[in-house]
Write a protein that holds these residues in place. Structure first.
Motif, mmCIF file in Angstrom:
data_model
loop_
_atom_site.group_PDB
_atom_site.id
_atom_site.type_symbol
_atom_site.label_atom_id
_atom_site.label_comp_id
_atom_site.label_asym_id
_atom_site.label_seq_id
_atom_site.Cartn_x
_atom_site.Cartn_y
_atom_site.Cartn_z
ATOM 1 N N PHE A 287 4.381 -15.540 10.340
ATOM 2 C CA PHE A 287 4.393 -16.968 9.473
ATOM 3 C C PHE A 287 5.515 -17.687 9.795
ATOM 4 C CE2 PHE A 287 2.307 -14.529 5.543
ATOM 5 C CZ PHE A 287 1.212 -14.559 6.279
ATOM 6 N N ARG B 53 -9.063 -22.002 -0.379
ATOM 7 C CA ARG B 53 -8.799 -20.930 -1.465
ATOM 8 C C ARG B 53 -9.010 -21.741 -2.490
ATOM 9 N NH1 ARG B 53 -3.763 -17.722 1.361
ATOM 10 N NH2 ARG B 53 -4.709 -16.661 2.987
ATOM 11 N N VAL C 262 -4.020 -3.135 2.226
ATOM 12 C CA VAL C 262 -2.977 -3.721 2.920
ATOM 13 C C VAL C 262 -1.942 -2.679 3.293
ATOM 14 C CG1 VAL C 262 -1.546 -5.715 3.010
ATOM 15 C CG2 VAL C 262 -3.444 -5.559 1.476
ATOM 16 N N HIS D 78 2.279 -3.481 5.395
ATOM 17 C CA HIS D 78 3.362 -3.856 4.529
ATOM 18 C C HIS D 78 3.256 -3.733 2.970
ATOM 19 C CE1 HIS D 78 1.043 -7.562 5.962
ATOM 20 N NE2 HIS D 78 1.052 -7.716 4.485
ATOM 21 N N ASP E 231 -6.624 -4.460 6.096
ATOM 22 C CA ASP E 231 -5.660 -5.610 6.622
ATOM 23 C C ASP E 231 -4.904 -5.419 7.845
ATOM 24 O OD1 ASP E 231 -4.566 -8.378 5.755
ATOM 25 O OD2 ASP E 231 -2.807 -7.307 5.899
ATOM 26 N N VAL E 232 -4.866 -6.229 8.749
ATOM 27 C CA VAL E 232 -4.162 -6.005 10.041
ATOM 28 C C VAL E 232 -4.001 -4.429 10.670
ATOM 29 C CG1 VAL E 232 -2.909 -8.205 10.090
ATOM 30 C CG2 VAL E 232 -1.852 -6.257 9.022
ATOM 31 N N ASP F 146 1.872 -14.155 -0.771
ATOM 32 C CA ASP F 146 1.207 -14.455 0.210
ATOM 33 C C ASP F 146 -0.232 -13.948 -0.218
ATOM 34 O OD1 ASP F 146 -0.428 -14.583 2.683
ATOM 35 O OD2 ASP F 146 0.122 -12.590 3.330
ATOM 36 N N GLN G 116 7.236 -9.201 2.352
ATOM 37 C CA GLN G 116 6.409 -8.348 2.897
ATOM 38 C C GLN G 116 6.907 -7.289 3.928
ATOM 39 O OE1 GLN G 116 3.704 -11.707 3.967
ATOM 40 N NE2 GLN G 116 1.828 -10.459 3.074
ATOM 41 N N PHE H 140 5.489 -10.314 8.488
ATOM 42 C CA PHE H 140 4.752 -11.597 7.816
ATOM 43 C C PHE H 140 5.991 -11.974 7.026
ATOM 44 C CE2 PHE H 140 1.306 -9.134 9.129
ATOM 45 C CZ PHE H 140 0.197 -10.001 9.559
ATOM 46 N N HIS I 34 -10.778 -16.360 4.219
ATOM 47 C CA HIS I 34 -9.624 -17.115 3.332
ATOM 48 C C HIS I 34 -8.573 -17.455 4.158
ATOM 49 C CE1 HIS I 34 -8.477 -12.938 4.209
ATOM 50 N NE2 HIS I 34 -7.047 -13.149 3.805
ATOM 51 N N ASP I 35 -8.562 -17.349 5.639
ATOM 52 C CA ASP I 35 -7.514 -17.572 6.657
ATOM 53 C C ASP I 35 -7.753 -18.532 7.462
ATOM 54 O OD1 ASP I 35 -5.804 -15.564 5.767
ATOM 55 O OD2 ASP I 35 -6.529 -14.024 7.144
ATOM 56 N N ARG J 279 -2.912 -22.228 4.427
ATOM 57 C CA ARG J 279 -4.539 -21.854 4.101
ATOM 58 C C ARG J 279 -5.001 -22.101 2.721
ATOM 59 N NH1 ARG J 279 -2.820 -15.942 6.116
ATOM 60 N NH2 ARG J 279 -1.043 -16.662 4.879
ATOM 61 N N ARG K 58 -11.530 -2.826 3.506
ATOM 62 C CA ARG K 58 -11.248 -3.729 4.445
ATOM 63 C C ARG K 58 -9.920 -3.630 4.756
ATOM 64 N NH1 ARG K 58 -7.378 -8.236 4.901
ATOM 65 N NH2 ARG K 58 -8.161 -9.506 6.364
ATOM 66 N N GLU L 151 -9.621 -5.273 10.342
ATOM 67 C CA GLU L 151 -9.206 -6.510 10.636
ATOM 68 C C GLU L 151 -8.175 -6.427 11.702
ATOM 69 O OE1 GLU L 151 -6.386 -10.718 9.292
ATOM 70 O OE2 GLU L 151 -6.058 -8.606 9.122
ATOM 71 N N TYR M 12 -1.559 -10.562 -0.695
ATOM 72 C CA TYR M 12 -1.170 -9.685 0.398
ATOM 73 C C TYR M 12 0.108 -9.155 0.406
ATOM 74 C CZ TYR M 12 -5.988 -10.343 1.914
ATOM 75 O OH TYR M 12 -7.606 -10.361 2.010
HETATM 76 C C1 NOJ Z 1 -4.592 -10.909 7.178
HETATM 77 C C2 NOJ Z 1 -4.952 -11.414 5.727
HETATM 78 O O1 NOJ Z 1 -6.165 -11.625 5.900
HETATM 79 C C3 NOJ Z 1 -3.828 -12.760 5.642
HETATM 80 O O2 NOJ Z 1 -4.342 -13.626 4.398
HETATM 81 C C4 NOJ Z 1 -2.715 -12.075 5.157
HETATM 82 O O3 NOJ Z 1 -1.708 -13.553 5.118
HETATM 83 C C5 NOJ Z 1 -2.105 -11.171 6.600
HETATM 84 N N1 NOJ Z 1 -3.098 -10.182 6.974
HETATM 85 C C6 NOJ Z 1 -0.754 -10.529 5.854
HETATM 86 O O4 NOJ Z 1 -1.252 -9.447 5.049
#
Ligand code: NOJ
Length: 559
Positions: free
Chosen positions: A162, A438, A114, A117, A216-217, A74, A184, A180, A335-336, A434, A214, A275, A77
């Protein structure tokens, strides 16, 4: 148009503990920024070699997407070790050098954490697989028995973000949960060892000089998986009020309160940005200074190029920021999502009853890689420049995504065989994923991989990238790169209190606001020219003559 050549201020690293409140933070996607060793993959020394570029652009900080050891299931991530660097990207010594170089140029460093996971390659997960059911190693993750007579059905019918089941069976018959990709596995945040290890990671990077994180989730970490587990339909019907089994639980802030103590033990305090895809009313919980301190505001990612939507989003988010005591964040691309130059060159999104874009066939391009129907590339770019000047004039911090300063478009036609994003594979093929935002950056119009590196880039770069290359735009006062440089330079000069006052321009399709100390921003979202308020033109996204702003354009004025 720029009104003067960009000046490069070698900036000192500000000592102010609130340096982040109105910072411009530039997101670097490390594998796609600059490749120093010719293996087709961007790397840490590549980023270091481009620090002068970042300094000339005038950013206050960079946010590095994950650079940790990863199988890249991923895009990084999926982290196998939070306290190391992927050997393909460099070493810890390379990171130390990058941090030092950025700091020497007055640029702060935010890294991606992150915590929801790990990768299935992480030592903990491998240990969990080997240790078997009921073990302490499995308790760091979320393992359950299956359903059906022989346990061969997943514990629930939950779907992963996903696509496909959110559960995967292991050799001894148990199942593990993954929000995800299957690679993960979600961590168990009720486990004290998990909590302690992330504190160790935050300290590890803070001690190395990293200025912020930052997260993540950030809204997904804690869970209540008390049996019996609800079905997917039941889960979807539950309110997200702080007690939902999987999302935005109140108890996640116990984790962040502990992290806050860690952040505040440094001088200046380390920062964090969440995020968190949560209801707007709950954003201040994450942005509060007792929690992470700042949260992403993604509203502009979902908005059309539309005066009413932009104005409402600004009003709402400034109010939310005031409630948390934090500053808000402006994000046009990351990036998403599909790059905003491309989004703005496509028809407006179809929207559901809640006003949010639906992702039905036909407008899938909004959050995935396609461009269907046809793209008006020039219009997209014109509007993207206007939106950038609008956002960079606002109070709060602005997060830029690498390549937007070049006006880059999404690469929509990546062959399926070259795609990397798990959303493409798990949908399967329905969501193009995505990868299109990238694709490695074009630094030069000529030469291998457009100056990204000596070998073909890990995602194919289209021929039209040449026109967007840094060396094509450098020194051209009309280029998007020059506009961004001038905007960031002026932003430092004009930086003022976090307030705005709306101006009445007499038109529904135009928005204007004044910042303290005479800084005025006007954006014309419509196509008819509009008369400008009095003032000296400092910067504009298209040429401005005789006090008139053309359609789909922005201007900065000094009253
Ligand atoms: C959010 C991230 O911005 C994304 O790129 C990633 O796939 C998911 N979280 C899972 O980590």
């Amino acid at each position: 148009m720029t009104t003067a050549a960009p000046s490069v201020h070698p900036r000192e690293l500000s000592d102010a503990p609130d340096w982040w409140r109105q910072a411009v933070v530039y997101q670097v996607y490390p594998r796609s920024f600059a490749d120093s060793n010719g293996d087709g993959l961007g790397d840490i020394p590549g980023i270091t070699s481009r620090v002068p570029y970042l300094a000339q652009l005038g950013v206050d900080a960079i946010w590095l997407s994950p650079f940790y050891p990863s199988a890249l299931a991923d895009g990084g991530y999926d982290v196998a070790d939070y306290r190391d660097v992927d050997p393909r990207l460099g070493s810890l010594a390379d990171m130390d050098e990058l941090i030092a170089e950025l700091h020497a140029h007055g640029i702060r460093v935010v890294v991606d954490i992150v915590p929801n996971h790990t990768s299935n390659d992480h030592a903990w997960f491998q240990e969990a697989l080997a240790a078997g059911r009921g073990s302490a190693a499995r308790d760091r993750y979320i393992f359950r028995e299956g359903t059906g007579p022989d346990g061969s059905e997943p514990p629930t019918d939950w779907q992963s973000v996903f696509g496909g089941s959110a559960w995967e069976r292991v050799a001894d018959g148990q199942w593990y949960f993954h929000n995800f990709d299957v690679s993960q596995p979600d961590l168990n945040w009720a486990n004290p060892e998990v909590r302690a290890d992330f504190v160790k990671t935050l300290r590890f990077w803070s001690d190395r000089g990293v200025d912020g994180f930052r997260i993540d989730v950030a809204h997904m970490l804690t869970k209540d998986l008390t049996e019996p587990l609800p079905s997917a339909a039941e889960l979807a019907a539950l309110p997200q009020d702080g007690n939902h089994p999987l999302l935005d639980r109140d108890d996640v802030h116990e984790v962040y309160a502990e992290w806050r103590a860690v952040f505040n033990s440094y001088d200046p305090p380390r920062t964090a940005v969440a995020e968190a895809w949560v209801h707007p009313s709950r954003v201040p919980l994450y942005a509060s200074i007792d929690s992470l301190g700042q949260a992403f505001n993604f509203d502009l990612l979902e908005a059309d190029f539309d005066a009413r939507q932009f104005r409402r989003i600004v009003t709402d988010n400034l109010a939310l920021a005031a409630r948390s005591g934090s500053s808000t964040t402006w994000v046009l691309s990351n990036h998403d999502v599909v790059r905003h130059a491309t989004r703005y060159g496509l028809p407006d999104a179809e929207r559901g009853a809640d006003g949010r874009p639906t992702l039905k066939h036909g407008n899938r391009w909004l959050l995935s890689g396609g461009t269907e129907p046809a793209l008006d590339a020039e219009r997209g770019q014109r509007r993207a420049r206007a939106a950038a000047l609008f956002v960079l004039g606002l109070p709060g911090s602005a997060y830029l995504y690498q390549g937007e300063e070049l006006g880059l478009h999404e690469v929509a036609d990546i062959p399926d065989s070259a795609r990397q994003d798990p959303t493409f594979f798990r949908s399967p093929g329905v969501d193009q994923g995505r990868d299109g935002c990238r694709v490695p950056l074009p630094w030069t119009a000529e030469g291998p991989a457009f100056g990204f590196g000596d070998a073909a880039a890990h995602l194919p770069q289209p021929d039209w990238f040449a026109a967007y290359a840094v060396d094509r735009q450098d020194g051209d006062p009309a280029s998007t790169l020059s506009m961004y440089r001038r905007a960031l330079d002026l932003r430092h000069e004009l930086q003022t209190a976090e307030q705005l006052e709306w101006l009445d321009l007499g038109r529904e399709d135009a928005v204007g606001f004044a910042r303290p100390d005479g800084w005025i921003v006007v954006t014309n979202f419509g196509t008819e020219p509009i008369a400008l308020p009095a003032g000296e033109v400092l910067l504009s996204s298209v040429p401005v003559e005789a006090g008139t702003l053309p359609g789909e354009a922005s201007v900065w004025l000094r009253a």
